[in-house]
Design a protein around this motif. Structure first.
Motif, PDB file in Angstrom:
ATOM      1  N   ASP A 134       0.832  -1.207   0.000  1.00 27.00           N
ATOM      2  CA  ASP A 134       0.000   0.000   0.000  1.00 27.00           C
ATOM      3  C   ASP A 134       0.867   1.258   0.000  1.00 27.00           C
ATOM      4  OD1 ASP A 134      -2.431  -1.394   0.001  1.00 27.00           O
ATOM      5  OD2 ASP A 134      -2.373  -1.629   2.180  1.00 27.00           O
ATOM      6  N   ALA A 135       1.975   1.204   0.745  1.00 28.75           N
ATOM      7  CA  ALA A 135       2.898   2.346   0.753  1.00 28.75           C
ATOM      8  C   ALA A 135       3.466   2.592  -0.640  1.00 28.75           C
ATOM      9  CB  ALA A 135       4.029   2.102   1.750  1.00 28.75           C
ATOM     10  N   ALA A 136       3.747   1.500  -1.369  1.00 28.22           N
ATOM     11  CA  ALA A 136       4.287   1.637  -2.719  1.00 28.22           C
ATOM     12  C   ALA A 136       3.281   2.289  -3.659  1.00 28.22           C
ATOM     13  CB  ALA A 136       4.704   0.273  -3.259  1.00 28.22           C
ATOM     14  N   VAL A 137       2.009   2.008  -3.447  1.00 27.17           N
ATOM     15  CA  VAL A 137       0.963   2.660  -4.243  1.00 27.17           C
ATOM     16  C   VAL A 137       0.965   4.159  -3.970  1.00 27.17           C
ATOM     17  CG1 VAL A 137      -1.531   2.888  -4.577  1.00 27.17           C
ATOM     18  CG2 VAL A 137      -0.498   0.616  -4.416  1.00 27.17           C
ATOM     19  N   ASP A 138       1.057   4.531  -2.693  1.00 28.22           N
ATOM     20  CA  ASP A 138       1.116   5.950  -2.329  1.00 28.22           C
ATOM     21  C   ASP A 138       2.354   6.620  -2.911  1.00 28.22           C
ATOM     22  OD1 ASP A 138      -1.236   5.872  -1.012  1.00 28.22           O
ATOM     23  OD2 ASP A 138      -0.398   5.785   1.002  1.00 28.22           O
ATOM     24  N   HIS A 139       3.443   5.880  -2.997  1.00 28.94           N
ATOM     25  CA  HIS A 139       4.691   6.421  -3.535  1.00 28.94           C
ATOM     26  C   HIS A 139       4.678   6.484  -5.060  1.00 28.94           C
ATOM     27  CE1 HIS A 139       7.127   5.181   0.303  1.00 28.94           C
ATOM     28  NE2 HIS A 139       6.064   5.909   0.563  1.00 28.94           N
ATOM     29  N   GLY A 140       3.661   5.861  -5.662  1.00 33.66           N
ATOM     30  CA  GLY A 140       3.571   5.874  -7.113  1.00 33.66           C
ATOM     31  C   GLY A 140       4.383   4.789  -7.789  1.00 33.66           C
ATOM     32  N   ALA A 141       4.856   3.782  -7.026  1.00 33.15           N
ATOM     33  CA  ALA A 141       5.683   2.716  -7.594  1.00 33.15           C
ATOM     34  C   ALA A 141       4.876   1.803  -8.515  1.00 33.15           C
ATOM     35  CB  ALA A 141       6.334   1.899  -6.486  1.00 33.15           C
ATOM     36  N   TYR A 142       3.650   1.496  -8.119  1.00 35.05           N
ATOM     37  CA  TYR A 142       2.741   0.708  -8.943  1.00 35.05           C
ATOM     38  C   TYR A 142       1.321   0.922  -8.439  1.00 35.05           C
ATOM     39  CZ  TYR A 142       3.995  -2.514  -5.112  1.00 35.05           C
ATOM     40  OH  TYR A 142       4.277  -3.059  -3.899  1.00 35.05           O
ATOM     41  N   LYS A 143       0.346   0.381  -9.170  1.00 35.12           N
ATOM     42  CA  LYS A 143      -1.060   0.592  -8.838  1.00 35.12           C
ATOM     43  C   LYS A 143      -1.594  -0.550  -7.973  1.00 35.12           C
ATOM     44  CE  LYS A 143      -2.221   3.281 -12.976  1.00 35.12           C
ATOM     45  NZ  LYS A 143      -3.096   3.372 -14.176  1.00 35.12           N
ATOM     46  N   GLU A 144      -2.600  -0.238  -7.177  1.00 38.42           N
ATOM     47  CA  GLU A 144      -3.231  -1.266  -6.366  1.00 38.42           C
ATOM     48  C   GLU A 144      -3.827  -2.337  -7.275  1.00 38.42           C
ATOM     49  OE1 GLU A 144      -6.573  -1.678  -2.804  1.00 38.42           O
ATOM     50  OE2 GLU A 144      -6.030   0.289  -3.597  1.00 38.42           O
ATOM     51  N   GLY A 145      -3.561  -3.585  -6.937  1.00 38.20           N
ATOM     52  CA  GLY A 145      -4.055  -4.684  -7.746  1.00 38.20           C
ATOM     53  C   GLY A 145      -3.103  -5.147  -8.830  1.00 38.20           C
ATOM     54  N   ALA A 146      -2.029  -4.390  -9.061  1.00 41.35           N
ATOM     55  CA  ALA A 146      -1.031  -4.787 -10.057  1.00 41.35           C
ATOM     56  C   ALA A 146      -0.335  -6.077  -9.613  1.00 41.35           C
ATOM     57  CB  ALA A 146      -0.003  -3.677 -10.250  1.00 41.35           C
ATOM     58  N   LEU A 147       0.342  -6.720 -10.545  1.00 41.33           N
ATOM     59  CA  LEU A 147       1.005  -7.989 -10.245  1.00 41.33           C
ATOM     60  C   LEU A 147       1.974  -7.853  -9.078  1.00 41.33           C
ATOM     61  CD1 LEU A 147       1.673 -10.937 -10.854  1.00 41.33           C
ATOM     62  CD2 LEU A 147       3.311 -10.140 -12.582  1.00 41.33           C
ATOM     63  N   LYS A 148       2.805  -6.813  -9.089  1.00 41.77           N
ATOM     64  CA  LYS A 148       3.779  -6.632  -8.016  1.00 41.77           C
ATOM     65  C   LYS A 148       3.075  -6.353  -6.684  1.00 41.77           C
ATOM     66  CE  LYS A 148       8.267  -4.549  -7.079  1.00 41.77           C
ATOM     67  NZ  LYS A 148       9.336  -3.654  -7.577  1.00 41.77           N
ATOM     68  N   TYR A 149       1.954  -5.630  -6.736  1.00 40.26           N
ATOM     69  CA  TYR A 149       1.172  -5.361  -5.524  1.00 40.26           C
ATOM     70  C   TYR A 149       0.690  -6.679  -4.918  1.00 40.26           C
ATOM     71  CZ  TYR A 149      -2.639  -3.646  -2.553  1.00 40.26           C
ATOM     72  OH  TYR A 149      -3.468  -3.384  -1.495  1.00 40.26           O
ATOM     73  N   ARG A 150       0.102  -7.546  -5.754  1.00 41.37           N
ATOM     74  CA  ARG A 150      -0.444  -8.812  -5.270  1.00 41.37           C
ATOM     75  C   ARG A 150       0.665  -9.751  -4.792  1.00 41.37           C
ATOM     76  NH1 ARG A 150      -2.442 -11.239  -9.548  1.00 41.37           N
ATOM     77  NH2 ARG A 150      -2.223  -9.600 -11.107  1.00 41.37           N
ATOM     78  N   LEU A 151       1.796  -9.714  -5.480  1.00 39.67           N
ATOM     79  CA  LEU A 151       2.923 -10.563  -5.081  1.00 39.67           C
ATOM     80  C   LEU A 151       3.486 -10.117  -3.736  1.00 39.67           C
ATOM     81  CD1 LEU A 151       4.907 -12.817  -5.747  1.00 39.67           C
ATOM     82  CD2 LEU A 151       6.297 -11.145  -7.001  1.00 39.67           C
ATOM     83  N   THR A 152       3.661  -8.808  -3.571  1.00 38.22           N
ATOM     84  CA  THR A 152       4.163  -8.281  -2.297  1.00 38.22           C
ATOM     85  C   THR A 152       3.231  -8.638  -1.149  1.00 38.22           C
ATOM     86  OG1 THR A 152       5.218  -6.426  -3.449  1.00 38.22           O
ATOM     87  CG2 THR A 152       4.879  -6.190  -1.079  1.00 38.22           C
ATOM     88  N   LYS A 153       1.936  -8.483  -1.370  1.00 35.20           N
ATOM     89  CA  LYS A 153       0.939  -8.812  -0.342  1.00 35.20           C
ATOM     90  C   LYS A 153       0.987 -10.295   0.008  1.00 35.20           C
ATOM     91  CE  LYS A 153      -4.004  -8.349   0.696  1.00 35.20           C
ATOM     92  NZ  LYS A 153      -5.306  -7.808   0.209  1.00 35.20           N
ATOM     93  N   TYR A 154       1.131 -11.136  -1.004  1.00 32.76           N
ATOM     94  CA  TYR A 154       1.196 -12.585  -0.784  1.00 32.76           C
ATOM     95  C   TYR A 154       2.419 -12.956   0.058  1.00 32.76           C
ATOM     96  CZ  TYR A 154       1.938 -17.534  -1.838  1.00 32.76           C
ATOM     97  OH  TYR A 154       2.168 -18.885  -1.732  1.00 32.76           O
ATOM     98  N   ILE A 155       3.572 -12.389  -0.293  1.00 34.10           N
ATOM     99  CA  ILE A 155       4.802 -12.715   0.432  1.00 34.10           C
ATOM    100  C   ILE A 155       4.747 -12.205   1.866  1.00 34.10           C
ATOM    101  CG2 ILE A 155       7.296 -12.366   0.518  1.00 34.10           C
ATOM    102  CD1 ILE A 155       7.270 -12.218  -2.532  1.00 34.10           C
TER     103      ILE A 155
END
Length: 261
Positions: A134-155
């Motif tokens: 979620d912090a990465a979304v706020d930082h503009g790194a990627y969008k919520e629901g993106a592959l990297k978002y889901r992977l980070t959440k899973y890990i």
């Protein structure tokens, strides 16, 4: 008992993350424990000064993992980051009589800590200050629901399930982790706070007041990072309601969108 803390970054870098960490070390020392600290390669990315591999700051020993090259290569960079962190953890476990590993988010710290803990039979506590996806979304790194978002959440969820115990910043994080299948009795909130002994009343800086036009005003201040998860929208809304009935109040926001937090 010695407790090995695994940090993303630390003093002498300044952020909410580093200050909270320092306070945790001091609290543990006051309880009779002996904190030992390791920072991951992220420290060297952000710290531009000299790095000796080991520092002593405020009486605490800080080990450094060293820098990792290849930031432009995703996945490979993270893998190298974790391998270097793991090897440094193992070196410290052989050198120091560590009774507990306290890994602080993100999972780039948690995974090497879990592997080292399993290999040496050292218990591991994992602490989450914020969900980094979620912090990465706020930082503009990627969008919520993106592959990297889901992977980070899973890990992050996997690390929490594997850790012996999980410490979190607030009850909101606890509720979210419970929804992910983490047992509530495995999660302990460790709320932010301040040591009142570190603060004392002082006279206002009149030159500063004149410079910013707040002479004779009641100043409501915020000092920190300007990200959505800080709740600044609530502060601005609350101030709007307050100022309608009191035009002697001003809101002062100090900070920006910097690294760390």
């Amino acid at each position: 008992m010695k407790i090995l803390h695994i940090l993303d970054h630390s003093l002498p870098l300044h952020s909410g993350y580093t200050f909270r960490s320092q306070s945790i070390f001091e609290a543990q020392r006051n309880m009779g424990y002996e904190p030992v600290v390791l920072t991951t390669p992220k420290q060297e990315e952000n710290w531009k000064g000299d790095s000796t591999g080991r520092d002593v700051i405020n009486g605490f020993h800080y080990y450094r993992a060293g820098k990792v090259e290849g930031r432009a290569w995703p996945v490979l960079y993270e893998a190298k980051h974790m391998v270097k962190t793991y090897r440094r953890i193992m070196e410290i476990l052989k050198r120091e009589d560590i009774g507990l590993i306290h890994a602080h988010s993100p999972s780039l710290n948690g995974l090497p800590a879990l592997l080292a803990g399993k290999k040496t039979k050292t218990p591991v506590v994992y602490e989450i200050r914020a969900f980094w996806e979620d912090a990465a979304v706020d930082h503009g790194a990627y969008k919520e629901g993106a592959l990297k978002y889901r992977l980070t959440k899973y890990i992050e969820t996997k690390v929490c399930k594997k850790a012996g115990h999980v410490a979190i910043l607030c009850n909101g994080l606890k509720k979210d982790l419970e929804k992910r299948g983490i047992a509530g009795d495995k999660i302990t909130p460790v709320f932010n706070g301040v040591n009142p002994d570190d603060f004392a009343p002082c006279k206002p800086d009149e030159e500063y007041r004149r410079k910013w036009g707040v002479e004779g005003k009641k100043v409501i201040g915020f000092i920190g990072s300007f990200y959505r998860y800080e709740g600044l929208d609530l502060l601005v809304k609350a101030f709007g309601k307050l100022s309608r009935n009191d035009d002697g109040c001003v809101l002062l926001l100090v900070g920006g969108r910097g690294d760390g937090g």
